[in-house]
Design an enzyme around this catalytic site. Structure first.
Site, PDB file in Angstrom:
ATOM      1  N   ALA A  66       0.859  -1.186   0.000  1.00  0.00           N
ATOM      2  CA  ALA A  66       0.000   0.000   0.000  1.00  0.00           C
ATOM      3  C   ALA A  66       0.892   1.233   0.000  1.00  0.00           C
ATOM      4  CB  ALA A  66      -0.874  -0.011   1.242  1.00  0.00           C
ATOM      5  N   GLY A 106       0.647  -5.186   0.758  1.00  0.00           N
ATOM      6  CA  GLY A 106      -0.472  -5.158  -0.184  1.00  0.00           C
ATOM      7  C   GLY A 106      -0.069  -5.676  -1.555  1.00  0.00           C
ATOM      8  N   GLU A 109      -0.402  -9.244  -1.344  1.00  0.00           N
ATOM      9  CA  GLU A 109      -1.840  -9.528  -1.223  1.00  0.00           C
ATOM     10  C   GLU A 109      -2.543  -9.423  -2.579  1.00  0.00           C
ATOM     11  OE1 GLU A 109      -1.985  -6.709   2.170  1.00  0.00           O
ATOM     12  OE2 GLU A 109      -3.280  -8.224   3.082  1.00  0.00           O
ATOM     13  N   GLU A 129       4.027  -5.805   7.166  1.00  0.00           N
ATOM     14  CA  GLU A 129       3.151  -4.842   7.838  1.00  0.00           C
ATOM     15  C   GLU A 129       3.409  -4.750   9.338  1.00  0.00           C
ATOM     16  OE1 GLU A 129       2.177  -6.871   5.460  1.00  0.00           O
ATOM     17  OE2 GLU A 129       0.625  -5.994   4.190  1.00  0.00           O
TER      18      GLU A 129
HETATM   19  C1  3H9 Z   1       0.507  -2.418   3.390  1.00  0.00           C
HETATM   20  O1  3H9 Z   1       0.763  -2.852   2.313  1.00  0.00           O
HETATM   21  C2  3H9 Z   1      -0.843  -2.541   4.037  1.00  0.00           C
HETATM   22  C3  3H9 Z   1      -1.708  -3.529   3.350  1.00  0.00           C
HETATM   23  O2  3H9 Z   1      -1.564  -4.794   3.921  1.00  0.00           O
HETATM   24  C4  3H9 Z   1      -3.166  -3.192   3.548  1.00  0.00           C
HETATM   25  C5  3H9 Z   1      -3.700  -2.019   2.856  1.00  0.00           C
HETATM   26  C6  3H9 Z   1      -5.178  -1.841   3.027  1.00  0.00           C
HETATM   27  N1  3H9 Z   1       4.589   3.493   0.100  1.00  0.00           N
HETATM   28  O3  3H9 Z   1      13.371   2.079   0.767  1.00  0.00           O
HETATM   29  P1  3H9 Z   1      13.769   2.810  -0.439  1.00  0.00           P
HETATM   30  C7  3H9 Z   1       9.374   5.038  -0.980  1.00  0.00           C
HETATM   31  S1  3H9 Z   1       1.630  -1.558   4.294  1.00  0.00           S
HETATM   32  C8  3H9 Z   1       5.039   4.717  -0.199  1.00  0.00           C
HETATM   33  O4  3H9 Z   1      14.763   3.902  -0.300  1.00  0.00           O
HETATM   34  P2  3H9 Z   1      14.923   0.388  -1.473  1.00  0.00           P
HETATM   35  C9  3H9 Z   1      10.426   5.366   0.074  1.00  0.00           C
HETATM   36  O5  3H9 Z   1       9.912   6.209   1.070  1.00  0.00           O
HETATM   37  C10 3H9 Z   1       3.039  -1.501   3.248  1.00  0.00           C
HETATM   38  N2  3H9 Z   1       6.355   4.980  -0.452  1.00  0.00           N
HETATM   39  O6  3H9 Z   1      14.273   1.829  -1.602  1.00  0.00           O
HETATM   40  C11 3H9 Z   1      11.485   6.030  -0.787  1.00  0.00           C
HETATM   41  O7  3H9 Z   1      11.070   7.358  -1.036  1.00  0.00           O
HETATM   42  P3  3H9 Z   1      12.145   8.531  -1.179  1.00  0.00           P
HETATM   43  C12 3H9 Z   1       3.795  -2.752   3.260  1.00  0.00           C
HETATM   44  C13 3H9 Z   1       7.201   3.961  -0.394  1.00  0.00           C
HETATM   45  O8  3H9 Z   1      15.131  -0.097  -2.824  1.00  0.00           O
HETATM   46  C14 3H9 Z   1      11.406   5.269  -2.097  1.00  0.00           C
HETATM   47  O9  3H9 Z   1      10.113   4.649  -2.121  1.00  0.00           O
HETATM   48  N3  3H9 Z   1       4.997  -2.561   2.520  1.00  0.00           N
HETATM   49  C15 3H9 Z   1       6.784   2.659  -0.076  1.00  0.00           C
HETATM   50  O10 3H9 Z   1      16.062   0.426  -0.513  1.00  0.00           O
HETATM   51  C16 3H9 Z   1      12.458   4.197  -2.248  1.00  0.00           C
HETATM   52  O11 3H9 Z   1      12.433   3.380  -1.091  1.00  0.00           O
HETATM   53  C17 3H9 Z   1       6.154  -2.215   3.110  1.00  0.00           C
HETATM   54  O12 3H9 Z   1       6.253  -2.103   4.297  1.00  0.00           O
HETATM   55  C18 3H9 Z   1       5.412   2.431   0.168  1.00  0.00           C
HETATM   56  N4  3H9 Z   1       4.921   1.222   0.462  1.00  0.00           N
HETATM   57  O13 3H9 Z   1      13.808  -0.508  -0.761  1.00  0.00           O
HETATM   58  C19 3H9 Z   1       7.316  -1.983   2.176  1.00  0.00           C
HETATM   59  N5  3H9 Z   1       7.868   1.836  -0.077  1.00  0.00           N
HETATM   60  O14 3H9 Z   1      13.028   8.140  -2.309  1.00  0.00           O
HETATM   61  C20 3H9 Z   1       8.067  -0.752   2.554  1.00  0.00           C
HETATM   62  C21 3H9 Z   1       8.930   2.613  -0.385  1.00  0.00           C
HETATM   63  O15 3H9 Z   1      11.311   9.751  -1.401  1.00  0.00           O
HETATM   64  N6  3H9 Z   1       9.144  -0.491   1.658  1.00  0.00           N
HETATM   65  N7  3H9 Z   1       8.533   3.894  -0.580  1.00  0.00           N
HETATM   66  O16 3H9 Z   1      12.894   8.565   0.136  1.00  0.00           O
HETATM   67  C22 3H9 Z   1      10.343  -1.141   1.722  1.00  0.00           C
HETATM   68  O17 3H9 Z   1      10.550  -2.053   2.502  1.00  0.00           O
HETATM   69  C23 3H9 Z   1      11.441  -0.661   0.830  1.00  0.00           C
HETATM   70  O18 3H9 Z   1      11.147   0.659   0.462  1.00  0.00           O
HETATM   71  C24 3H9 Z   1      11.625  -1.497  -0.471  1.00  0.00           C
HETATM   72  C25 3H9 Z   1      12.620  -0.767  -1.431  1.00  0.00           C
HETATM   73  C26 3H9 Z   1      12.220  -2.853  -0.105  1.00  0.00           C
HETATM   74  C27 3H9 Z   1      10.336  -1.664  -1.185  1.00  0.00           C
END
Ligand code: 3H9
Length: 708
Positions: A66, A106, A109, A129
């Site tokens: 998400a 998500g 999912e 999450e």
């Molecule tokens: C969810 O899904 C809830 C659902 O179950 C239910 C819904 C109803 N959203 O980390 P990076 C941005 S909860 C918005 O430096 P990497 C991040 O802030 C979600 N932005 O890169 C950064 O921005 P900036 C569950 C996001 O390659 C840029 O992207 N998912 C999101 O080292 C690059 O990120 C998670 O918890 C996001 N979801 O790592 C995943 N994700 O450049 C969270 C990233 O402006 N994300 N951004 O600073 C991660 O674990 C890592 O970002 C990922 C990439 C591994 C994806």
């Protein structure tokens, strides 16, 4: 009209529709993506030429989950995720998720609503999450148990840790793993399905696994008992268990979904959720330095030199070796070198014994470590870090030596925990290459790297040091050069208060219990015992400090040292440690010593309640944080939060001291500081002008960070 964020490209490849999510950099499920998914599936269903749909992501991610930036804000534009998933799951044509890269939260999912999942071997798959104070709220807690069984699903969701494609196949989350172009492979997979009449397969209709789980009533108790230490005290894990219980115990899939929605909403409302998402974004924010452009050229770091092979030097050397960077360690003589390298080997051997490292990895790391007893041995190093004891004169001498041998452009760094970087830089003719790299003990484990810029440190040296932190798998935070930098300057306020509180009426055990109850890994007196009470005592003796000059907060510790109670190192300090145990037991003799000390100082003891103990320990620390912001030593409140969480064990679900202060209300914090000031006096209670202003304007540190 609100602009939609992200899109989904639609293309027909023969009778297969290929939908590609495009929302750089990591394809979160923002408004435009949700709309694109909805429109794409609608178009594919309406096109009689299309028999199956392949869904993939552009770039390095499938879908990162998400869009977290939308949480806690007004509902965003575009269709809701739940509606999109319902229509995908209702598709009469099979949808194949081609998991090209990260499929998190998500994102996974969405894949679970597809009929089949194929993945690249390197694609990480996870439901993280829980780390954000949430639970998989798009059906993950209901579909995953149906797919792989409740026990495995619980393990996967409660850990939040990702696994690569092949492990996901073994667990049953994905159907196939393909090398090469995953979209081509998915189209091939889809064609095979078409040949079989395009059968669909809906996880919501699969009940065998959860029916079998009903025969295992201990499942959920075991999950509760097996919760990792890191997850204790967190709100989301119990909600996750309740959701999976609902998946197992209800015959009706939609009933389970209802439970998931209920518990997801509770997580969303919980302050831990806001705090943990603050931590997520802060960890990314701290890498952004306003006056150091993102495209600043980095110096290549292919080799390192470390001066000193004691606890810090050894740990720093291990950090480099762990990521494959060769290290040359300088010691005064061969004996000290052999001893230091021996300790490093022993530390690695413990990791092998615990199954955290293979023997091959140990051999590889040890092969990257070599020693020298001459400064000239460091002449090839791209970065040199001195890690000798804290004495500015010694460090200045070392920098003067390094000036002679370091190669041009090499980063010359000090691991000091608070001494003046500019004084060290002045011993060289290249202050632009000089920086502080403050590792935390044990340096090979602790995640924080405090990077300290001197007055003349160049942008290239700063940018390279911040990037080096990432290479070393640490989180780097930039500090200005002022005594104690960010972390230790604030810590001083905390330990001083703890020392005063016990003289005024609390016991060390009450203070430690309050701090432990708050979620810190140890209380201030347990920390004193761990570090060793004798360090300060010996330093005061060496400097022949007059007894009346010893700070009152050090009096108790000095008395304990006179009784040869040095802390954990000899099993007696503020606590008594049974032989071989690190769990200390309170000792009435210490309480007596504390009471006698109060009497000698003419302090009348009175009961202090736990709430006051907590506030008095942390509010001066926060106040000091506000001063660091005003002085420009810390760039943003979030930098302080990340320092405290990763270097000092401040509980992550509070969001760090500055975020926690916002949640207490800055006006309340400020008023209490004024109250304590009236009651106890002293510089700790002089409110920082910034805190005063924000409190009076009804603002928060978060608003200050945003420009208020
Ligand atoms: C969810 O899904 C809830 C659902 O179950 C239910 C819904 C109803 N959203 O980390 P990076 C941005 S909860 C918005 O430096 P990497 C991040 O802030 C979600 N932005 O890169 C950064 O921005 P900036 C569950 C996001 O390659 C840029 O992207 N998912 C999101 O080292 C690059 O990120 C998670 O918890 C996001 N979801 O790592 C995943 N994700 O450049 C969270 C990233 O402006 N994300 N951004 O600073 C991660 O674990 C890592 O970002 C990922 C990439 C591994 C994806």
């Amino acid at each position: 009209m609100t602009e939609l964020k992200g899109t989904v490209h639609y293309e027909a490849r023969g009778n297969i529709a290929v939908m590609t999510i495009d929302n750089p950099p990591v394809n979160p499920l923002s408004s435009g993506v949700r709309k694109g998914l909805h429109d794409g599936v609608t178009a594919a269903l309406a096109d009689s030429e299309i028999n199956a749909i392949v869904l993939t992501g552009k770039g390095r991610a499938f879908i990162a989950g998400a869009d977290i930036s939308e949480f806690g804000k007004a509902a965003s534009a575009g269709p809701g995720l739940g509606d999109v998933l319902t229509m995908m799951e209702g598709s009469t044509k099979p949808i194949i998720a081609a998991i090209n890269g990260t499929a998190f939260g998500g994102g996974l999912e969405v894949a679970l609503c597809c009929d089949y999942r194929v993945a690249s071997p390197t694609a990480p798959v996870g439901l993280p999450e829980v780390k954000l104070g949430l639970l998989p709220g798009a059906g993950g807690t209901q579909r995953l148990p149906r797919l792989i069984g409740a026990e495995k699903a619980l393990g996967f969701i409660l850990s939040g840790d990702p696994i690569p494609g092949p492990a996901a196949k073994e667990l049953g989350i994905v159907d196939e793993v393909f090398d090469g172009d995953i979209v081509d492979a998915a189209i091939g997979f889809a064609q095979d399905l078409v040949a079989k009449g395009s059968p669909t397969r809906k996880i919501r209709d699969e009940a065998d696994k959860v029916m079998a789980d009903r025969a295992n009533p201990d499942l959920f108790d075991n999950a509760r008992k097996g919760m990792s230490r890191k997850m204790r005290g967190r709100f989301a894990p119990e909600m996750i268990i309740k959701c999976v219980e609902a998946a197992v115990n209800s015959d009706d899939f939609d009933e389970g979904m209802k439970a998931e929605r209920k518990y997801f909403a509770q997580c969303m409302e919980h302050p831990q959720r806001a705090a943990l998402i603050h931590v997520f974004f802060s960890e990314r924010e701290v890498g952004k330095i306003p006056d150091v452009p993102k495209d600043t050229p980095l110096k290549p770091i292919k080799s390192a030199g470390v001066i000193g092979c004691g606890t810090m030097g050894g740990g720093i050397s291990m950090s480099f070796a762990n990521v494959g960077i060769p290290v040359k360690i300088l010691e005064m003589n061969q004996d000290a070198l052999d001893r230091g390298l021996g300790v490093i080997r022993k530390n690695y051997e413990i990791q092998v014994k615990r199954g955290r490292m293979t023997q091959e990895a140990l051999d590889k790391c040890m092969s990257l470590l070599s020693g020298t007893t001459e400064y000239s041995g460091l002449s090839d190093a791209d970065v040199i870090i001195e890690a000798v004891y804290e004495n500015i004169d010694v460090k200045v001498d070392i920098f003067a030596e390094l000036e002679k041998v370091a190669k041009p452009g090499a980063i010359i760094a000090s691991n000091t925990s608070g001494l003046d970087i500019d004084k060290m830089a002045a011993a060289t003719t290249r202050p632009e290459d000089v920086i502080g790299l403050h590792f935390f003990s044990p340096a090979n484990i602790m995640r924080l790297l405090e990077v300290v810029r001197g007055e003349k440190t160049s942008a290239a040296t700063i940018a390279t040091s911040m990037a080096l932190g990432k290479t070393l798998k640490k989180i780097a935070v930039l500090s200005g050069n002022a005594p104690g930098f960010i972390g230790n300057r604030m810590l001083g306020q905390y330990t001083r208060q703890a020392g005063e509180i016990i003289l005024q009426g609390a016991t060390p055990y009450q203070v430690d219990n309050v701090i432990l109850g708050f979620g810190m890994p140890m209380g201030p007196f347990q920390m004193n015992d761990l570090v060793g009470l004798d360090l300060g005592w010996r330093a005061r003796k060496l400097s022949k400090m007059a007894p009346e000059d010893v700070p009152i907060t050090a009096r108790v510790a000095d008395k304990l040292c006179e009784l040869e109670r040095f802390g954990q190192k000899n099993n007696r300090g503020f606590y008594i440690y049974p032989e071989g145990s690190r769990a200390g037991q309170p000792d009435p003799e210490v309480v007596t010593i504390v009471e006698e000390t109060s009497a000698e100082l003419g302090i009348t003891r009175a009961a202090i309640d736990d709430d006051e103990v907590l506030k008095r320990c942390f509010y001066p620390l926060i106040n000091e944080g506000a001063k660091l912001l005003e002085e420009g030593i810390a760039i943003r409140p979030c930098d302080i939060d990340i320092v405290y969480i990763n270097g000092y064990g401040f509980p992550e679900p509070t969001g760090g001291p500055m975020f926690w202060a916002d949640q207490q209300g800055l006006k309340n914090v400020y008023d209490d500081i004024l109250e304590f000031g009236k009651k106890y006096g002293g510089p700790a209670w002089e409110p920082a002008p910034l805190l005063k202003r924000l409190a009076e304007e009804g603002k928060t540190f978060a608003e200050y960070q945003a420009g208020a």
